[in-house]
Design a protein around this motif. Structure first.
Motif, PDB file in Angstrom:
ATOM      1  N   TYR A 186       0.821  -1.210   0.000  1.00  0.00           N
ATOM      2  CA  TYR A 186       0.000   0.000   0.000  1.00  0.00           C
ATOM      3  C   TYR A 186       0.859   1.266   0.000  1.00  0.00           C
ATOM      4  O   TYR A 186       0.354   2.351  -0.245  1.00  0.00           O
ATOM      5  CB  TYR A 186      -0.937   0.012   1.202  1.00  0.00           C
ATOM      6  N   ARG A 189       3.954   3.632  -4.896  1.00  0.00           N
ATOM      7  CA  ARG A 189       3.270   4.611  -5.733  1.00  0.00           C
ATOM      8  C   ARG A 189       3.805   4.476  -7.149  1.00  0.00           C
ATOM      9  O   ARG A 189       4.935   4.060  -7.344  1.00  0.00           O
ATOM     10  CB  ARG A 189       3.515   6.035  -5.226  1.00  0.00           C
TER      11      ARG A 189
ATOM     12  N   THR B  20      -6.799   0.275  -4.892  1.00  0.00           N
ATOM     13  CA  THR B  20      -6.565  -0.989  -4.203  1.00  0.00           C
ATOM     14  C   THR B  20      -6.801  -0.755  -2.724  1.00  0.00           C
ATOM     15  O   THR B  20      -6.286   0.210  -2.178  1.00  0.00           O
ATOM     16  CB  THR B  20      -5.108  -1.443  -4.393  1.00  0.00           C
ATOM     17  N   SER B  21      -7.577  -1.605  -2.093  1.00  0.00           N
ATOM     18  CA  SER B  21      -7.856  -1.346  -0.683  1.00  0.00           C
ATOM     19  C   SER B  21      -8.064  -2.645   0.077  1.00  0.00           C
ATOM     20  O   SER B  21      -8.201  -3.711  -0.507  1.00  0.00           O
ATOM     21  CB  SER B  21      -9.079  -0.459  -0.530  1.00  0.00           C
ATOM     22  N   GLU B  22      -8.070  -2.510   1.391  1.00  0.00           N
ATOM     23  CA  GLU B  22      -8.257  -3.689   2.243  1.00  0.00           C
ATOM     24  C   GLU B  22      -9.712  -4.091   2.353  1.00  0.00           C
ATOM     25  O   GLU B  22     -10.032  -5.186   2.766  1.00  0.00           O
ATOM     26  CB  GLU B  22      -7.701  -3.412   3.642  1.00  0.00           C
ATOM     27  N   VAL B  81      -2.980   9.932  -0.462  1.00  0.00           N
ATOM     28  CA  VAL B  81      -4.127   9.228   0.126  1.00  0.00           C
ATOM     29  C   VAL B  81      -3.655   7.847   0.587  1.00  0.00           C
ATOM     30  O   VAL B  81      -3.217   7.043  -0.226  1.00  0.00           O
ATOM     31  CB  VAL B  81      -5.269   9.084  -0.897  1.00  0.00           C
ATOM     32  N   THR B  82      -3.697   7.604   1.895  1.00  0.00           N
ATOM     33  CA  THR B  82      -3.171   6.330   2.392  1.00  0.00           C
ATOM     34  C   THR B  82      -4.221   5.461   3.048  1.00  0.00           C
ATOM     35  O   THR B  82      -4.132   4.243   2.980  1.00  0.00           O
ATOM     36  CB  THR B  82      -2.048   6.553   3.409  1.00  0.00           C
ATOM     37  N   ARG B  88      -6.383   0.524   4.760  1.00  0.00           N
ATOM     38  CA  ARG B  88      -5.331   1.003   3.871  1.00  0.00           C
ATOM     39  C   ARG B  88      -5.844   1.039   2.440  1.00  0.00           C
ATOM     40  O   ARG B  88      -6.629   0.194   2.024  1.00  0.00           O
ATOM     41  CB  ARG B  88      -4.105   0.087   3.957  1.00  0.00           C
ATOM     42  N   ILE B  89      -5.389   2.026   1.703  1.00  0.00           N
ATOM     43  CA  ILE B  89      -5.858   2.224   0.334  1.00  0.00           C
ATOM     44  C   ILE B  89      -4.720   2.783  -0.492  1.00  0.00           C
ATOM     45  O   ILE B  89      -3.848   3.479   0.026  1.00  0.00           O
ATOM     46  CB  ILE B  89      -7.094   3.155   0.324  1.00  0.00           C
ATOM     47  N   ARG B  90      -4.711   2.437  -1.751  1.00  0.00           N
ATOM     48  CA  ARG B  90      -3.689   2.953  -2.654  1.00  0.00           C
ATOM     49  C   ARG B  90      -4.359   3.318  -3.964  1.00  0.00           C
ATOM     50  O   ARG B  90      -5.154   2.539  -4.489  1.00  0.00           O
ATOM     51  CB  ARG B  90      -2.637   1.864  -2.898  1.00  0.00           C
ATOM     52  N   ILE B  91      -4.063   4.497  -4.462  1.00  0.00           N
ATOM     53  CA  ILE B  91      -4.661   4.936  -5.722  1.00  0.00           C
ATOM     54  C   ILE B  91      -3.594   4.938  -6.802  1.00  0.00           C
ATOM     55  O   ILE B  91      -2.518   5.500  -6.616  1.00  0.00           O
ATOM     56  CB  ILE B  91      -5.263   6.348  -5.589  1.00  0.00           C
ATOM     57  N   LYS B  92      -3.886   4.285  -7.889  1.00  0.00           N
ATOM     58  CA  LYS B  92      -2.966   4.293  -9.022  1.00  0.00           C
ATOM     59  C   LYS B  92      -3.624   5.057 -10.159  1.00  0.00           C
ATOM     60  O   LYS B  92      -4.790   4.819 -10.457  1.00  0.00           O
ATOM     61  CB  LYS B  92      -2.682   2.869  -9.480  1.00  0.00           C
ATOM     62  N   THR B 168      -0.563  -2.316   8.405  1.00  0.00           N
ATOM     63  CA  THR B 168      -1.584  -2.960   7.579  1.00  0.00           C
ATOM     64  C   THR B 168      -2.341  -3.977   8.421  1.00  0.00           C
ATOM     65  O   THR B 168      -1.956  -4.278   9.545  1.00  0.00           O
ATOM     66  CB  THR B 168      -0.973  -3.701   6.378  1.00  0.00           C
TER      67      THR B 168
END
Lengths: 237, 185
Positions: A186, A189, B20-22, B81-82, B88-92, B168
Motif C-alpha cells: 500500500y 506509488r 486498491t484497498s483492504e 491518500v493512504t 489502507r488504500i492505494r490509488i494508481k 496494515t
C-alpha cells in the motif's frame, strides 16, 4: 511526455518479509503492476543481517530484482563495521539516516550507495555533507513516505528540510534518488506519482525523472559491474 | 442564466484511477478523503485552483477531473491518500486524457492483452477460502484472493508485531509462497 514513457523506473528501497508484512513475490507483482522496471528488496532489522530472499516465483518479463540492506547504526564505528560486513553480499548498501553523525559517516564512505531518509528527524544536510555526498557518489534519498505517512507539523518540518537537501544537492551536483521506503504494497506509488511528490520536494520535473530512472540505473550498473574495483579504477582487459 | 461559451471555460484533464484497498470503499468516503488530502497538502487556496472532482467510481475504478495545468499537483494529492477509516488504500493513476470518453475508452475499458491486469474484483470470503496455510513462519486465514495475490490474516503475537510495524491488517503474499501448491484456495 515521450521521455517519461520511454524511461525505466526503479524503486531502490522496498522492505518485505520477514521485516515487514509483504512477501517479496507480492511486492514484485505489485511493483510490476505499478510500472517499475526493477526494485531493490532491502533488508532492514536491528541486527543488520542480510537475509537472502529466495523467490519461488518466476521473475516477470522485463523486470529486475536487486538485493540490498538498510544499515541502522547508532555510532560511526558500528556503521563502518556493518558496511564492511555487507560488502559484496548485496547489490545496494543503504544507510538509514536522520542522525547527524550517521549522515556524515554515510556520505563520507564511498562504499555506501544511498543515504536513506536523511531528513527524517527534520534536520537538513549542510553544505559540507552535500559536497561529500557528491565527491563520494553517495546518493541522497528523497523518501516519499515522509510525505504520505506524516500529516501536519511533522510533515512541514521534514518537507522543509528535504527542500534544503534538494537545493544543496543541486548546487553541489550530488546524486538524488527518489524511493518509496515501502513497508507494504500500500506504500508503493506509481513512477509519475513519485515524480509529482519529488516536484513538491523542490526538484524540477527533469531532476525528478532522473532521480527515478537514470540515477538508480547508474548505481545498479556501477555495482553489478565486476570489472570495477573502486572509483576510477577498473579492469579494462 | 447563460452558460459559459466553450472558449471561456476552464480546460480540464481527466485522470483514470484504480483503487486498491483492504475492504470496500464507499464513494462518499473516497471523495472526502481525496479533498481532505488536497486541503492538507496544498491548502484551501491551492485545492480551489486544482478543481478536483470525482466524476465516477465503480468497482474500484473511477475518473477524476482536474484543471489542465494542475495534473502534477493532483497526482501528488492522490499519492498522499493512504487510508480511509483505518483501511489502507492505494490509488494508481492509470492515465490522463483530455475527455471523459477518452479516459474511459483508453484506460478503463481496455485490458492490456500482453500483460493482463490483475482483476481487482475481490472474491467473497466464502467458507472454502478460510483455511490455514503456511508461509514459512506465518500462518493464517485467507481473507482476499485475487489471481495470484492473497491477503492473509494472522493473529499470533509475532505476526501482529510485523503488521503493526507495516501499518496494515493483512499479510500480502502470493500463491508462489505457499508450500503446498495443490491447495485450492
Amino acid at each position: 511526455m515521450g521521455i517519461i514513457k520511454s524511461s525505466n523506473f526503479y524503486d531502490l528501497n522496498v522492505h518485505t518479509l520477514p521485516d515487514y508484512a509483504d512477501s517479496p513475490s507480492r511486492m514484485i507483482l505489485e511493483a510490476k503492476y505499478m510500472g517499475y522496471s526493477g526494485i531493490c528488496l532491502t533488508s532492514i532489522n536491528t541486527a543488520n543481517t542480510f537475509h537472502g530472499t529466495d523467490i519461488t516465483m518466476p521473475t516477470p518479463r522485463d523486470f529486475e530484482i536487486y538485493t540490498g540492506i538498510e544499515i541502522q547504526a547508532d555510532n560511526l564505528s558500528k556503521l563502518n563495521k556493518y558496511i564492511n560486513r555487507s560488502m559484496n553480499k548485496v547489490d545496494i548498501i543503504t544507510v538509514s539516516g536522520g542522525d547527524e553523525d550517521i549522515n556524515r559517516g554515510a556520505v563520507e564512505n564511498g562504499r555506501v550507495d544511498i543515504l536513506a531518509h536523511p531528513a527524517s528527524r527534520g534536520k537538513p544536510l549542510n553544505h559540507v555533507l552535500s559536497k561529500a555526498a557528491a565527491d563520494n557518489g553517495v546518493a541522497i534519498d528523497f523518501n516519499i513516505d515522509a510525505l504520505i505517512r506524516h500529516r501536519g507539523g511533522s510533515r512541514v518540518r521534514i518537507l522543509s528540510a528535504i527542500r534544503q537537501n534538494a537545493r544543496l544537492a543541486r548546487k553541489f551536483d550530488a546524486p538524488m534518488v527518489i524511493t518509496s521506503n515501502a513497508r507494504s504494497h500500500y506504500d508503493l506509488r506509481g513512477p509519475r506519482e513519485m515524480m509529482a511528490l519529488g516536484m513538491l520536494m523542490g526538484m524540477t520535473q527533469e531532476e525528478a525523472l532522473h532521480a527515478l530512472s537514470t540515477v538508480p540505473g547508474s548505481i545498479i550498473n556501477r555495482n553489478r559491474n565486476n570489472n570495477r574495483i573502486m572509483d576510477g579504477v577498473e579492469v579494462v582487459q | 442564466m447563460k452558460i459559459l461559451p466553450p472558449t471561456l471555460r476552464e480546460s480540464n484533464r481527466y485522470l483514470a484511477i484504480s483503487v486498491t484497498s483492504e475492504g470496500d470503499i464507499p464513494r462518499r468516503d473516497l471523495v472526502n478523503e481525496i479533498l481532505f488530502c488536497a486541503a492538507t497538502l496544498h491548502g484551501d487556496a491551492g485545492s480551489s485552483e486544482m478543481g478536483i472532482r470525482l466524476l465516477s467510481f465503480e468497482e474500484n475504478k473511477g475518473i477524476i477531473q482536474c484543471r489542465m495545468d494542475r495534473v502534477w499537483e493532483t497526482r501528488a494529492v492522490l499519492a498522499t491518500v493512504t487510508s480511509i477509516k483505518g483501511m489502507r488504500i492505494r490509488i494508481k493513476v492509470l492515465g490522463v486524457s483530455g475527455t471523459v470518453r477518452g479516459a474511459t475508452e483508453k484506460y478503463l475499458l481496455t485490458q492490456d492483452i500482453n500483460e493482463p491486469e490483475p482483476e481487482r474484483k475481490r472474491t467473497q470470503t466464502i467458507k472454502e477460502s478460510r483455511m490455514i496455510i503456511d508461509v514459512g513462519t506465518i500462518s493464517g486465514e485467507v481473507v482476499n484472493r485475487n489471481n495470484n495475490e492473497i491477503d492473509l490474516l494472522s493473529e499470533d503475537p509475532h505476526s501482529l508485531e510485523i503488521l503493526n510495524r507495516s501499518n496494515t491488517r493483512y499479510f500480502g503474499i502470493t500463491v508462489f509462497d505457499i508450500k503446498d501448491k495443490e491447495i485450492d484456495v
